[in-house]
Design a protein around this motif. Structure first.
Motif, PDB file in Angstrom:
ATOM      1  N   TYR A 147      -8.610  -7.496  -1.056  1.00 39.79           N
ATOM      2  CA  TYR A 147      -9.749  -7.434  -0.138  1.00 39.79           C
ATOM      3  C   TYR A 147      -9.303  -6.938   1.234  1.00 39.79           C
ATOM      4  O   TYR A 147     -10.004  -6.154   1.887  1.00 39.79           O
ATOM      5  CB  TYR A 147     -10.393  -8.813  -0.008  1.00 39.79           C
ATOM      6  CG  TYR A 147     -11.303  -9.201  -1.149  1.00 39.79           C
ATOM      7  CD1 TYR A 147     -12.252  -8.318  -1.655  1.00 39.79           C
ATOM      8  CD2 TYR A 147     -11.223 -10.465  -1.714  1.00 39.79           C
ATOM      9  CE1 TYR A 147     -13.097  -8.677  -2.695  1.00 39.79           C
ATOM     10  CE2 TYR A 147     -12.059 -10.845  -2.751  1.00 39.79           C
ATOM     11  CZ  TYR A 147     -12.992  -9.950  -3.237  1.00 39.79           C
ATOM     12  OH  TYR A 147     -13.834 -10.320  -4.258  1.00 39.79           O
ATOM     13  N   PHE A 148      -8.132  -7.408   1.685  1.00 36.88           N
ATOM     14  CA  PHE A 148      -7.589  -6.947   2.968  1.00 36.88           C
ATOM     15  C   PHE A 148      -7.404  -5.432   2.950  1.00 36.88           C
ATOM     16  O   PHE A 148      -7.793  -4.732   3.895  1.00 36.88           O
ATOM     17  CB  PHE A 148      -6.257  -7.643   3.249  1.00 36.88           C
ATOM     18  CG  PHE A 148      -5.569  -7.181   4.498  1.00 36.88           C
ATOM     19  CD1 PHE A 148      -5.753  -7.848   5.694  1.00 36.88           C
ATOM     20  CD2 PHE A 148      -4.738  -6.070   4.484  1.00 36.88           C
ATOM     21  CE1 PHE A 148      -5.127  -7.424   6.860  1.00 36.88           C
ATOM     22  CE2 PHE A 148      -4.106  -5.628   5.636  1.00 36.88           C
ATOM     23  CZ  PHE A 148      -4.304  -6.310   6.830  1.00 36.88           C
ATOM     24  N   LEU A 149      -6.823  -4.922   1.879  1.00 35.81           N
ATOM     25  CA  LEU A 149      -6.538  -3.492   1.780  1.00 35.81           C
ATOM     26  C   LEU A 149      -7.830  -2.682   1.756  1.00 35.81           C
ATOM     27  O   LEU A 149      -7.911  -1.607   2.383  1.00 35.81           O
ATOM     28  CB  LEU A 149      -5.705  -3.214   0.536  1.00 35.81           C
ATOM     29  CG  LEU A 149      -5.157  -1.800   0.375  1.00 35.81           C
ATOM     30  CD1 LEU A 149      -4.299  -1.408   1.565  1.00 35.81           C
ATOM     31  CD2 LEU A 149      -4.348  -1.693  -0.922  1.00 35.81           C
TER      32      LEU A 149
ATOM     33  N   SER B 294       0.819  -1.217   0.000  1.00 36.21           N
ATOM     34  CA  SER B 294       0.000   0.000   0.000  1.00 36.21           C
ATOM     35  C   SER B 294       0.853   1.268   0.000  1.00 36.21           C
ATOM     36  O   SER B 294       0.343   2.352   0.268  1.00 36.21           O
ATOM     37  CB  SER B 294      -0.977   0.025   1.188  1.00 36.21           C
ATOM     38  OG  SER B 294      -0.322   0.267   2.416  1.00 36.21           O
ATOM     39  N   GLY B 295       2.147   1.133  -0.261  1.00 38.68           N
ATOM     40  CA  GLY B 295       3.022   2.287  -0.390  1.00 38.68           C
ATOM     41  C   GLY B 295       3.406   2.956   0.910  1.00 38.68           C
ATOM     42  O   GLY B 295       3.891   4.094   0.907  1.00 38.68           O
ATOM     43  N   ILE B 296       3.238   2.255   2.040  1.00 37.52           N
ATOM     44  CA  ILE B 296       3.559   2.877   3.331  1.00 37.52           C
ATOM     45  C   ILE B 296       4.602   2.075   4.105  1.00 37.52           C
ATOM     46  O   ILE B 296       4.763   2.247   5.311  1.00 37.52           O
ATOM     47  CB  ILE B 296       2.297   3.053   4.199  1.00 37.52           C
ATOM     48  CG1 ILE B 296       1.582   1.711   4.409  1.00 37.52           C
ATOM     49  CG2 ILE B 296       1.361   4.062   3.561  1.00 37.52           C
ATOM     50  CD1 ILE B 296       0.403   1.807   5.376  1.00 37.52           C
ATOM     51  N   GLY B 297       5.310   1.182   3.394  1.00 39.34           N
ATOM     52  CA  GLY B 297       6.437   0.500   4.012  1.00 39.34           C
ATOM     53  C   GLY B 297       6.096  -0.756   4.779  1.00 39.34           C
ATOM     54  O   GLY B 297       6.997  -1.373   5.362  1.00 39.34           O
ATOM     55  N   THR B 298       4.835  -1.162   4.832  1.00 40.04           N
ATOM     56  CA  THR B 298       4.506  -2.426   5.471  1.00 40.04           C
ATOM     57  C   THR B 298       4.772  -3.579   4.495  1.00 40.04           C
ATOM     58  O   THR B 298       4.887  -3.374   3.295  1.00 40.04           O
ATOM     59  CB  THR B 298       3.024  -2.469   5.913  1.00 40.04           C
ATOM     60  OG1 THR B 298       2.197  -2.288   4.764  1.00 40.04           O
ATOM     61  CG2 THR B 298       2.743  -1.388   6.933  1.00 40.04           C
ATOM     62  N   ILE B 299       4.895  -4.788   5.036  1.00 43.28           N
ATOM     63  CA  ILE B 299       5.134  -5.975   4.222  1.00 43.28           C
ATOM     64  C   ILE B 299       3.923  -6.895   4.345  1.00 43.28           C
ATOM     65  O   ILE B 299       3.476  -7.203   5.458  1.00 43.28           O
ATOM     66  CB  ILE B 299       6.403  -6.721   4.671  1.00 43.28           C
ATOM     67  CG1 ILE B 299       7.639  -5.834   4.492  1.00 43.28           C
ATOM     68  CG2 ILE B 299       6.568  -8.029   3.898  1.00 43.28           C
ATOM     69  CD1 ILE B 299       8.921  -6.462   5.013  1.00 43.28           C
ATOM     70  N   PHE B 300       3.397  -7.315   3.211  1.00 41.45           N
ATOM     71  CA  PHE B 300       2.308  -8.287   3.204  1.00 41.45           C
ATOM     72  C   PHE B 300       2.789  -9.527   2.467  1.00 41.45           C
ATOM     73  O   PHE B 300       3.329  -9.443   1.364  1.00 41.45           O
ATOM     74  CB  PHE B 300       1.077  -7.722   2.494  1.00 41.45           C
ATOM     75  CG  PHE B 300      -0.181  -8.548   2.676  1.00 41.45           C
ATOM     76  CD1 PHE B 300      -1.202  -8.112   3.500  1.00 41.45           C
ATOM     77  CD2 PHE B 300      -0.335  -9.779   2.031  1.00 41.45           C
ATOM     78  CE1 PHE B 300      -2.364  -8.867   3.678  1.00 41.45           C
ATOM     79  CE2 PHE B 300      -1.478 -10.539   2.197  1.00 41.45           C
ATOM     80  CZ  PHE B 300      -2.500 -10.089   3.029  1.00 41.45           C
ATOM     81  N   GLY B 301       2.580 -10.686   3.098  1.00 36.05           N
ATOM     82  CA  GLY B 301       2.963 -11.939   2.466  1.00 36.05           C
ATOM     83  C   GLY B 301       1.911 -13.001   2.687  1.00 36.05           C
ATOM     84  O   GLY B 301       1.157 -12.959   3.669  1.00 36.05           O
ATOM     85  N   GLY B 302       1.854 -13.952   1.776  1.00 33.62           N
ATOM     86  CA  GLY B 302       0.920 -15.058   1.932  1.00 33.62           C
ATOM     87  C   GLY B 302       1.353 -16.254   1.116  1.00 33.62           C
ATOM     88  O   GLY B 302       1.884 -16.108   0.012  1.00 33.62           O
ATOM     89  N   VAL B 303       1.150 -17.450   1.672  1.00 37.05           N
ATOM     90  CA  VAL B 303       1.371 -18.697   0.934  1.00 37.05           C
ATOM     91  C   VAL B 303       0.045 -19.432   0.871  1.00 37.05           C
ATOM     92  O   VAL B 303      -0.722 -19.467   1.846  1.00 37.05           O
ATOM     93  CB  VAL B 303       2.465 -19.571   1.589  1.00 37.05           C
ATOM     94  CG1 VAL B 303       3.819 -18.894   1.473  1.00 37.05           C
ATOM     95  CG2 VAL B 303       2.153 -19.881   3.049  1.00 37.05           C
ATOM     96  N   TYR B 304      -0.225 -20.021  -0.290  1.00 38.15           N
ATOM     97  CA  TYR B 304      -1.513 -20.656  -0.555  1.00 38.15           C
ATOM     98  C   TYR B 304      -1.268 -22.040  -1.166  1.00 38.15           C
ATOM     99  O   TYR B 304      -0.608 -22.149  -2.208  1.00 38.15           O
ATOM    100  CB  TYR B 304      -2.334 -19.790  -1.508  1.00 38.15           C
ATOM    101  CG  TYR B 304      -2.489 -18.366  -1.008  1.00 38.15           C
ATOM    102  CD1 TYR B 304      -3.472 -18.040  -0.082  1.00 38.15           C
ATOM    103  CD2 TYR B 304      -1.620 -17.361  -1.437  1.00 38.15           C
ATOM    104  CE1 TYR B 304      -3.605 -16.740   0.390  1.00 38.15           C
ATOM    105  CE2 TYR B 304      -1.745 -16.064  -0.970  1.00 38.15           C
ATOM    106  CZ  TYR B 304      -2.732 -15.758  -0.050  1.00 38.15           C
ATOM    107  OH  TYR B 304      -2.858 -14.472   0.423  1.00 38.15           O
ATOM    108  N   ASP B 305      -1.782 -23.060  -0.523  1.00 40.59           N
ATOM    109  CA  ASP B 305      -1.566 -24.447  -0.939  1.00 40.59           C
ATOM    110  C   ASP B 305      -2.882 -25.013  -1.440  1.00 40.59           C
ATOM    111  O   ASP B 305      -3.793 -25.320  -0.667  1.00 40.59           O
ATOM    112  CB  ASP B 305      -1.049 -25.248   0.266  1.00 40.59           C
ATOM    113  CG  ASP B 305      -0.745 -26.694  -0.086  1.00 40.59           C
ATOM    114  OD1 ASP B 305      -0.942 -27.084  -1.252  1.00 40.59           O
ATOM    115  OD2 ASP B 305      -0.319 -27.440   0.814  1.00 40.59           O
ATOM    116  N   GLY B 306      -3.003 -25.146  -2.770  1.00 42.80           N
ATOM    117  CA  GLY B 306      -4.252 -25.570  -3.370  1.00 42.80           C
ATOM    118  C   GLY B 306      -4.436 -27.072  -3.405  1.00 42.80           C
ATOM    119  O   GLY B 306      -3.495 -27.854  -3.243  1.00 42.80           O
TER     120      GLY B 306
END
Length: 245
Positions: free
Chosen positions: A56-58, A27-39
């Motif tokens: 959706y989170f944002l 979101s351009g404010i220096g936070t880190i978002f990560g996710g792993v998805y196992d289908g």
């Protein structure tokens, strides 16, 4: 800013059903978002979650919803979008801001924090060897043929997932477990990975390898090499590493 990397390997499986998302300036404010998805039952659900859950989170976060609330909303919306698909996916996601990590997961992908002489698991494994999940499935009217939640002749190992509409009335839900971790001075690594890693190595083994490395890419390659050489039929494996110190 912490440094991070991601690595993903298909292993011995016939096709790749792991997907991930990592943004070091979310979101351009220096936070880190990560996710792993196992289908499972195909790759559609995991790919879709990797492409949309953070959006959706944002949306929720911009409306002033707390990170935990935004995760819960995003997981439900992604699952609703997958209602007419047969595939499903586990999810383990994090938002790292300043000295705090917000965590959410549904299923058996896992996030840990490794320190000098400790390792802390920040997620809950949603499988039937979790006594609370076992009880919840039974109270929901689900049938069990361990280690699977059963409906008809079909079985599912994770007790929470996104998608998997077929298993909803058997007690499989998309609601994530959420947690907040205050980063400590001795926290060195955040590890987020699908069960391709953690089915082959326990938290302590992963932590030991983390302490032997200072560079994320070399650590990621070491973890994958351990999986590929230590298992006859390695699963899809995806690992996100963030160096916290």
């Amino acid at each position: 800013m912490p440094i991070a990397t991601v690595i993903s390997e298909q292993g011995a499986r016939g096709h790749m059903e792991d997907f991930h998302f990592l943004d070091l300036d979310f979101s351009g404010i220096g936070t880190i978002f990560g996710g792993v998805y196992d289908g499972h039952s195909g790759s559609y659900a995991a790919r879709y979650a990797a492409e949309t859950l953070h959006l959706y989170f944002l949306d929720s976060a911009k409306e002033g919803v707390s990170p935990s609330g935004a995760f819960c909303s995003a997981y439900q919306k992604v699952s609703d979008d997958l209602k007419h698909q047969d595939s499903g996916t586990t999810a383990a996601t994090f938002l790292l801001e300043k000295m705090r990590i917000h965590i959410a997961n549904a299923g058996d992908s896992r996030i840990i924090v490794v320190g000098d002489d400790y390792v802390t698991q920040l997620t809950i494994d949603h499988r039937l060897d979790n006594a609370e999940e076992f009880k919840r499935i039974l109270l929901s009217g689900g049938k069990i043929d361990y280690p699977y939640v059963m409906k008809g002749i079909r079985g599912l190992m994770p007790t929470r997932s996104l998608g998997d509409e077929y298993f909803r009335d058997a007690g499989v839900i998309p609601t994530p477990a959420t947690f907040v971790h205050e980063i400590r001075d001795r926290d060195g690594w955040l590890v987020a990975a699908t069960d391709g890693l953690f089915d082959e190595m326990d938290n302590e083994t992963v932590a030991r390898l983390c302490r032997e490395h200072t560079e994320p890419r070399l650590l990621a390659e070491t973890l994958i090499r351990e999986v590929l050489t230590g298992c006859a039929m390695p699963d899809n494996t995806t690992v996100i590493l963030v160096k916290l110190d």
